[in-house]
Write a protein that holds these residues in place. Structure first.
Motif, PDB file in Angstrom:
ATOM      1  N   LEU A  50       0.824  -1.219   0.000  1.00 22.06           N
ATOM      2  CA  LEU A  50       0.000   0.000   0.000  1.00 22.06           C
ATOM      3  C   LEU A  50       0.854   1.263   0.000  1.00 22.06           C
ATOM      4  O   LEU A  50       0.557   2.219  -0.714  1.00 22.06           O
ATOM      5  CB  LEU A  50      -0.946   0.003   1.204  1.00 22.06           C
ATOM      6  N   PHE A  54       0.630   3.933  -2.936  1.00 25.28           N
ATOM      7  CA  PHE A  54       0.204   5.324  -2.708  1.00 25.28           C
ATOM      8  C   PHE A  54       1.295   6.321  -3.128  1.00 25.28           C
ATOM      9  O   PHE A  54       0.985   7.407  -3.628  1.00 25.28           O
ATOM     10  CB  PHE A  54      -0.189   5.535  -1.245  1.00 25.28           C
ATOM     11  N   ASN A  60       2.334  10.032  -9.760  1.00 17.45           N
ATOM     12  CA  ASN A  60       1.702  10.027 -11.094  1.00 17.45           C
ATOM     13  C   ASN A  60       0.310  10.649 -11.108  1.00 17.45           C
ATOM     14  O   ASN A  60      -0.470  10.397 -12.028  1.00 17.45           O
ATOM     15  CB  ASN A  60       1.634   8.588 -11.618  1.00 17.45           C
ATOM     16  N   ALA A  62      -0.758  13.426 -11.946  1.00 15.58           N
ATOM     17  CA  ALA A  62      -1.083  14.207 -13.145  1.00 15.58           C
ATOM     18  C   ALA A  62      -1.479  13.322 -14.321  1.00 15.58           C
ATOM     19  O   ALA A  62      -2.042  13.800 -15.302  1.00 15.58           O
ATOM     20  CB  ALA A  62       0.105  15.081 -13.536  1.00 15.58           C
ATOM     21  N   SER A  63      -1.163  12.019 -14.231  1.00 16.89           N
ATOM     22  CA  SER A  63      -1.527  11.136 -15.342  1.00 16.89           C
ATOM     23  C   SER A  63      -2.925  10.548 -15.150  1.00 16.89           C
ATOM     24  O   SER A  63      -3.402   9.803 -16.005  1.00 16.89           O
ATOM     25  CB  SER A  63      -0.517   9.995 -15.490  1.00 16.89           C
ATOM     26  N   PHE A  64      -3.562  10.884 -14.039  1.00 15.60           N
ATOM     27  CA  PHE A  64      -4.909  10.354 -13.780  1.00 15.60           C
ATOM     28  C   PHE A  64      -5.857  10.828 -14.880  1.00 15.60           C
ATOM     29  O   PHE A  64      -6.034  12.021 -15.103  1.00 15.60           O
ATOM     30  CB  PHE A  64      -5.386  10.794 -12.394  1.00 15.60           C
ATOM     31  N   ASP A  65      -6.439   9.868 -15.573  1.00 13.24           N
ATOM     32  CA  ASP A  65      -7.348  10.152 -16.678  1.00 13.24           C
ATOM     33  C   ASP A  65      -8.755  10.342 -16.108  1.00 13.24           C
ATOM     34  O   ASP A  65      -9.333   9.415 -15.547  1.00 13.24           O
ATOM     35  CB  ASP A  65      -7.316   8.944 -17.642  1.00 13.24           C
ATOM     36  N   ALA A  67     -11.435  10.343 -17.421  1.00 13.12           N
ATOM     37  CA  ALA A  67     -12.466   9.470 -18.009  1.00 13.12           C
ATOM     38  C   ALA A  67     -12.662   8.209 -17.165  1.00 13.12           C
ATOM     39  O   ALA A  67     -13.672   7.533 -17.278  1.00 13.12           O
ATOM     40  CB  ALA A  67     -12.077   9.082 -19.428  1.00 13.12           C
ATOM     41  N   LEU A  68     -11.674   7.903 -16.333  1.00 15.17           N
ATOM     42  CA  LEU A  68     -11.792   6.749 -15.428  1.00 15.17           C
ATOM     43  C   LEU A  68     -12.296   7.241 -14.078  1.00 15.17           C
ATOM     44  O   LEU A  68     -12.238   8.429 -13.788  1.00 15.17           O
ATOM     45  CB  LEU A  68     -10.433   6.099 -15.182  1.00 15.17           C
ATOM     46  N   ARG A  76      -5.960  -0.117  -9.908  1.00 15.68           N
ATOM     47  CA  ARG A  76      -5.022  -0.580 -10.933  1.00 15.68           C
ATOM     48  C   ARG A  76      -3.587  -0.538 -10.400  1.00 15.68           C
ATOM     49  O   ARG A  76      -2.816  -1.484 -10.571  1.00 15.68           O
ATOM     50  CB  ARG A  76      -5.121   0.306 -12.176  1.00 15.68           C
ATOM     51  N   SER A 157     -12.020  -3.785 -16.529  1.00 13.77           N
ATOM     52  CA  SER A 157     -11.237  -3.527 -17.739  1.00 13.77           C
ATOM     53  C   SER A 157     -10.235  -2.397 -17.480  1.00 13.77           C
ATOM     54  O   SER A 157      -9.079  -2.470 -17.893  1.00 13.77           O
ATOM     55  CB  SER A 157     -12.199  -3.158 -18.875  1.00 13.77           C
ATOM     56  N   ASP A 158     -10.684  -1.362 -16.784  1.00 14.92           N
ATOM     57  CA  ASP A 158      -9.792  -0.234 -16.461  1.00 14.92           C
ATOM     58  C   ASP A 158      -8.731  -0.625 -15.427  1.00 14.92           C
ATOM     59  O   ASP A 158      -7.605  -0.144 -15.471  1.00 14.92           O
ATOM     60  CB  ASP A 158     -10.605   0.951 -15.928  1.00 14.92           C
ATOM     61  N   GLU A 161      -6.434  -3.285 -17.207  1.00 13.99           N
ATOM     62  CA  GLU A 161      -5.934  -2.777 -18.496  1.00 13.99           C
ATOM     63  C   GLU A 161      -6.049  -3.807 -19.608  1.00 13.99           C
ATOM     64  O   GLU A 161      -5.082  -4.107 -20.309  1.00 13.99           O
ATOM     65  CB  GLU A 161      -4.493  -2.280 -18.359  1.00 13.99           C
ATOM     66  N   VAL A 162      -7.229  -4.384 -19.702  1.00 10.54           N
ATOM     67  CA  VAL A 162      -7.535  -5.315 -20.798  1.00 10.54           C
ATOM     68  C   VAL A 162      -8.928  -4.959 -21.326  1.00 10.54           C
ATOM     69  O   VAL A 162      -9.714  -4.339 -20.612  1.00 10.54           O
ATOM     70  CB  VAL A 162      -7.523  -6.799 -20.334  1.00 10.54           C
ATOM     71  N   PRO A 163      -9.250  -5.350 -22.571  1.00 14.83           N
ATOM     72  CA  PRO A 163     -10.597  -5.061 -23.088  1.00 14.83           C
ATOM     73  C   PRO A 163     -11.669  -5.785 -22.265  1.00 14.83           C
ATOM     74  O   PRO A 163     -11.376  -6.807 -21.624  1.00 14.83           O
ATOM     75  CB  PRO A 163     -10.561  -5.599 -24.516  1.00 14.83           C
TER      76      PRO A 163
ATOM     77  N   ARG B  28       2.063  17.191 -15.868  1.00 10.33           N
ATOM     78  CA  ARG B  28       1.069  16.589 -16.755  1.00 10.33           C
ATOM     79  C   ARG B  28       1.595  16.463 -18.184  1.00 10.33           C
ATOM     80  O   ARG B  28       1.308  15.492 -18.877  1.00 10.33           O
ATOM     81  CB  ARG B  28      -0.209  17.429 -16.718  1.00 10.33           C
ATOM     82  N   PHE B  31       3.206  13.167 -19.248  1.00  5.79           N
ATOM     83  CA  PHE B  31       2.310  12.054 -19.585  1.00  5.79           C
ATOM     84  C   PHE B  31       1.636  12.286 -20.937  1.00  5.79           C
ATOM     85  O   PHE B  31       1.471  11.358 -21.728  1.00  5.79           O
ATOM     86  CB  PHE B  31       1.253  11.874 -18.494  1.00  5.79           C
ATOM     87  N   ARG B 103      -1.309   0.084 -27.928  1.00  9.32           N
ATOM     88  CA  ARG B 103      -1.732  -0.610 -26.693  1.00  9.32           C
ATOM     89  C   ARG B 103      -1.168   0.103 -25.450  1.00  9.32           C
ATOM     90  O   ARG B 103      -1.731   0.022 -24.367  1.00  9.32           O
ATOM     91  CB  ARG B 103      -1.236  -2.056 -26.775  1.00  9.32           C
ATOM     92  N   TYR B 109      -5.614   0.025 -24.068  1.00  7.08           N
ATOM     93  CA  TYR B 109      -6.000  -1.315 -23.606  1.00  7.08           C
ATOM     94  C   TYR B 109      -7.480  -1.603 -23.826  1.00  7.08           C
ATOM     95  O   TYR B 109      -7.902  -2.754 -23.803  1.00  7.08           O
ATOM     96  CB  TYR B 109      -5.682  -1.479 -22.113  1.00  7.08           C
ATOM     97  N   ARG B 110      -8.264  -0.549 -24.041  1.00  5.78           N
ATOM     98  CA  ARG B 110      -9.714  -0.767 -24.185  1.00  5.78           C
ATOM     99  C   ARG B 110     -10.073  -1.409 -25.526  1.00  5.78           C
ATOM    100  O   ARG B 110     -11.147  -1.968 -25.674  1.00  5.78           O
ATOM    101  CB  ARG B 110     -10.458   0.570 -24.058  1.00  5.78           C
TER     102      ARG B 110
END
Lengths: 188, 171
Positions: A50, A54, A60, A62-65, A67-68, A76, A157-158, A161-163, B28, B31, B103, B109-110
């Motif tokens: 953990l 953390f 990371n 700033a890399s948080f998308d 959309a998720l 993940r 999937s998120d 990291e697979v379809p 940012r 990335f 990928r 990956y989606r």
């Protein structure tokens, strides 16, 4: 007072790292339980995983998308950290199950073709935990996410990291592998 | 207002580590740049795949059909020997590279492997056909002097020399 969303806390963390403590507090118990269900046996190992997860999350952020969901993204990172842990250590996984194990037991019973026979079969949490511990980590992970963490296919999937289609295949294979490890007929 | 006091010893330890190890969030743009880099690499791979396809059409179109087929009693063997294997292999390689790079993008990956592969093949074929029509197939094939089967090389050598006259660095 309205509770802040994860995304609001993430935004706040960039200007005040103390805000990150709120995210840790929000997810610590859930993620500890997830690691227990994955078979990380000792408290020290779970805490190490953990902590590393953390720290990676913080680095990371700033890399948080957006959309998720933040929750999926965090799971993940913990999932990846746990898989690295299993690769590095050859220690036998020891799954700790609580009442959540019942969901998977019910699922396995519901899929029995012969329901009259299934009614006579009983499976205990200990047997299930033992069988889960023998599964490859990837299979154990998909079952834990689906039946213990109650994650949707899209969320899985998120996290993995697979379809979505691959998630479905993995669950199917994991259940088949689990059934092969359980006593036949299933008895208590 | 966010309550930052979780009261958790784990949170305290993590914040202390962040402090002592001087961990800072990466910017940012790093990335975003990495993400664009992978998409670009994927695009470049598909572009090279399309060059391979244009060269494959060229090779197939100039395989000496008129001179060889009536004389050869085994047209299937002729087809087998003259198939543009190198270009097919190059096409597959670049498609695989395109898949592997896409990928690795943030949401790559989606996409199911089949969809990505089909998309890359379709894009390579479409773009490759355009490139062939523009004459790139000839340029690529002549410059790289793609090897044919041994017998096909004999059949083609004269025709090929004329087509690639002054273009191939190997002649």
């Amino acid at each position: 007072m309205e509770e802040s969303t994860d995304e609001q806390i993430v935004a706040e963390t960039f200007s005040d790292k103390e805000a990150f403590a709120a995210l840790i507090g929000r997810y610590e118990a859930k993620l500890t339980r997830y690691l227990e269900r994955l078979g990380v046996a000792t408290r020290e190992d779970r805490e190490d995983i953990l902590q590393n997860a953390f720290i990676k999350t913080y680095r990371n952020l700033a890399s948080f998308d957006q959309a998720l969901s933040f929750s999926s993204w965090l799971y993940r990172i913990v999932h990846n950290e746990a898989m690295s842990f299993f690769r590095a250590r050859r220690a036998r996984p020891q799954v700790i199950l609580d009442e959540a194990g019942e969901t998977l037991i019910r699922e396995l019973r519901d899929e029995e073709a012969d329901t009259s026979a299934a009614a006579e079969r009983r499976l205990g949490s200990e047997q299930l935990a033992e069988a889960l511990g023998q599964l490859p980590p990837r299979y154990r992970d998909v079952l834990a996410l689906r039946y213990f963490e109650d994650r949707s296919y899209a969320e899985m999937s998120d996290i993995l990291e697979v379809p979505v289609g691959t998630v479905s295949t993995l669950i199917h294979r994991a259940k088949r592998a689990l059934r092969a490890l359980l006593p036949d007929p299933l008895t208590l | 207002m966010i309550d930052t006091h979780s009261g958790s010893p784990l949170a305290e330890r993590i914040l202390t580590r962040i402090e002592t190890e001087k961990v800072v969030p990466r910017s940012r743009w790093t990335f975003v740049a990495i993400n664009y880099l992978f998409w670009t690499l994927g695009g470049v791979a598909v572009f090279f795949g399309s060059l391979a396809w244009s060269a494959a059409i060229f090779e197939a179109a100039h395989a000496g059909w008129r001179s060889a087929l009536p004389a050869d009693p085994r047209p299937l063997q002729f087809l087998f020997e003259t198939a543009p294997y190198l270009w097919a292999l190059a096409l597959l390689l670049f498609i695989a590279l395109g898949y592997a790079t896409i990928r690795r993008t943030s949401r790559g990956y989606r996409y199911p492997i089949g969809l990505l592969a089909l998309g890359a093949i379709a894009a390579s074929i479409a773009l490759g056909s355009i490139l062939y029509a523009l004459g790139f197939g000839r340029t690529v094939a002549c410059f790289t002097h793609a090897p044919f089967g041994a017998s096909a090389e004999i059949i083609l050598s004269a025709e090929r020399s004329d087509i690639c006259k002054g273009m191939s660095p190997y002649r």
